[in-house]
Design a protein around this motif. Sequence first.
Motif, PDB file in Angstrom:
ATOM      1  N   UNK A  78       0.824  -1.224   0.000  1.00 34.80           N
ATOM      2  CA  UNK A  78       0.000   0.000   0.000  1.00 34.80           C
ATOM      3  C   UNK A  78       0.852   1.266   0.000  1.00 34.80           C
ATOM      4  N   UNK A  79       2.133   1.132   0.374  1.00 29.27           N
ATOM      5  CA  UNK A  79       2.986   2.312   0.481  1.00 29.27           C
ATOM      6  C   UNK A  79       2.651   3.150   1.706  1.00 29.27           C
ATOM      7  N   UNK A  80       1.888   2.560   2.641  1.00 28.75           N
ATOM      8  CA  UNK A  80       1.461   3.321   3.817  1.00 28.75           C
ATOM      9  C   UNK A  80       2.179   2.850   5.073  1.00 28.75           C
ATOM     10  N   UNK A 135      -2.213   3.393   7.836  1.00 27.41           N
ATOM     11  CA  UNK A 135      -3.168   2.282   7.651  1.00 27.41           C
ATOM     12  C   UNK A 135      -4.275   2.307   8.704  1.00 27.41           C
ATOM     13  N   UNK A 136      -4.005   2.995   9.811  1.00 29.33           N
ATOM     14  CA  UNK A 136      -5.017   3.099  10.860  1.00 29.33           C
ATOM     15  C   UNK A 136      -6.230   3.839  10.308  1.00 29.33           C
ATOM     16  N   UNK A 137      -7.377   3.193  10.340  1.00 30.75           N
ATOM     17  CA  UNK A 137      -8.595   3.779   9.773  1.00 30.75           C
ATOM     18  C   UNK A 137      -8.692   3.549   8.277  1.00 30.75           C
ATOM     19  N   UNK A 138      -7.647   3.004   7.671  1.00 30.51           N
ATOM     20  CA  UNK A 138      -7.651   2.715   6.234  1.00 30.51           C
ATOM     21  C   UNK A 138      -7.260   1.253   6.023  1.00 30.51           C
ATOM     22  N   UNK A 139      -7.904   0.394   6.765  1.00 27.49           N
ATOM     23  CA  UNK A 139      -7.653  -1.045   6.636  1.00 27.49           C
ATOM     24  C   UNK A 139      -7.361  -1.707   7.967  1.00 27.49           C
ATOM     25  N   UNK A 140      -6.812  -0.920   8.902  1.00 26.13           N
ATOM     26  CA  UNK A 140      -6.461  -1.485  10.207  1.00 26.13           C
ATOM     27  C   UNK A 140      -7.095  -0.668  11.319  1.00 26.13           C
ATOM     28  N   UNK A 141      -7.566  -1.364  12.321  1.00 26.31           N
ATOM     29  CA  UNK A 141      -8.086  -0.724  13.530  1.00 26.31           C
ATOM     30  C   UNK A 141      -7.488  -1.457  14.732  1.00 26.31           C
ATOM     31  N   UNK A 142      -7.736  -0.949  15.916  1.00 24.12           N
ATOM     32  CA  UNK A 142      -7.189  -1.567  17.122  1.00 24.12           C
ATOM     33  C   UNK A 142      -8.307  -2.090  18.008  1.00 24.12           C
ATOM     34  N   UNK A 143      -8.014  -3.151  18.723  1.00 21.71           N
ATOM     35  CA  UNK A 143      -8.949  -3.652  19.723  1.00 21.71           C
ATOM     36  C   UNK A 143      -8.138  -4.205  20.895  1.00 21.71           C
ATOM     37  N   UNK A 144      -8.837  -4.468  21.993  1.00 22.67           N
ATOM     38  CA  UNK A 144      -8.151  -4.990  23.177  1.00 22.67           C
ATOM     39  C   UNK A 144      -8.512  -6.458  23.353  1.00 22.67           C
TER      40      UNK A 144
END
Length: 220
Positions: free
Chosen positions: A54-56, A61-70
Amino acid sequence: MSERAEGTRRRLYGAQDMVRISSSSCAGCGACCRGMSDTIVPDPYDVWQMGLITGKTFEELMGAGIDLHVEEGVILPHLMMKKDTEGCYFLGEDGRCTIHAYRPGICRLFPLGRQYDEEKTSYFIVPEGCVKGGLSKVRIDKWLGIPDLPAYEDFKSRWHSFIRTLTARIAAEQSDEIRRNINLYFLRLFFVQPYNQNPSASTFYEDVSDRMKRFADAVL
Ligand code: SF4
Ligand code: SF4
């Protein structure tokens, strides 16, 4: 320990074994890329690969393919599912993966699970696999298509036990602030800081191993 259902009796295979899992006739229905919620958890190798295609950066990438969870106190990344279609962020309108050559390891594995025993990685067929019938036989290492598979398997096995140790460390920590700081250091060291920029590490595996040692020395 395995990445999928544990405790069930199943036939185990090695990377050179042939298994009937190949959807060379894949219909591109996208069924295996929808409704996965936060269960597709990329590891540092996956995020590094996603950055290459993606060149990112990880932050981009956060919010554009990847998010976080616990997960049990540990903050981990996961692939985002779109709200309207419940499809993976990287699933194209034609039902095919837009980052196919660089897709995360768990996507490559499908419909296999992986089991780690001492010194050995084994594979098993997940019963609820591809919805399309007429699967053909393929060698597992060919199916995975990962360069230097022994080095990758070694990394995966060590990463798997590293996360278990980190989970136990976080669970035993009484201080909210220290738990938060451990998580931030974990994310920064393994996901935010780019790979292949360490002059003393010639490969990704050397680089990530060096980080695991530094993290263990400081935190675990
Ligand atoms: S479920 Fe099977 S046919 Fe459908 S996209 Fe996945 S691999 Fe292809
Ligand atoms: S990264 Fe590709 S293969 Fe993996 S779930 Fe998303 S669309 Fe499917």
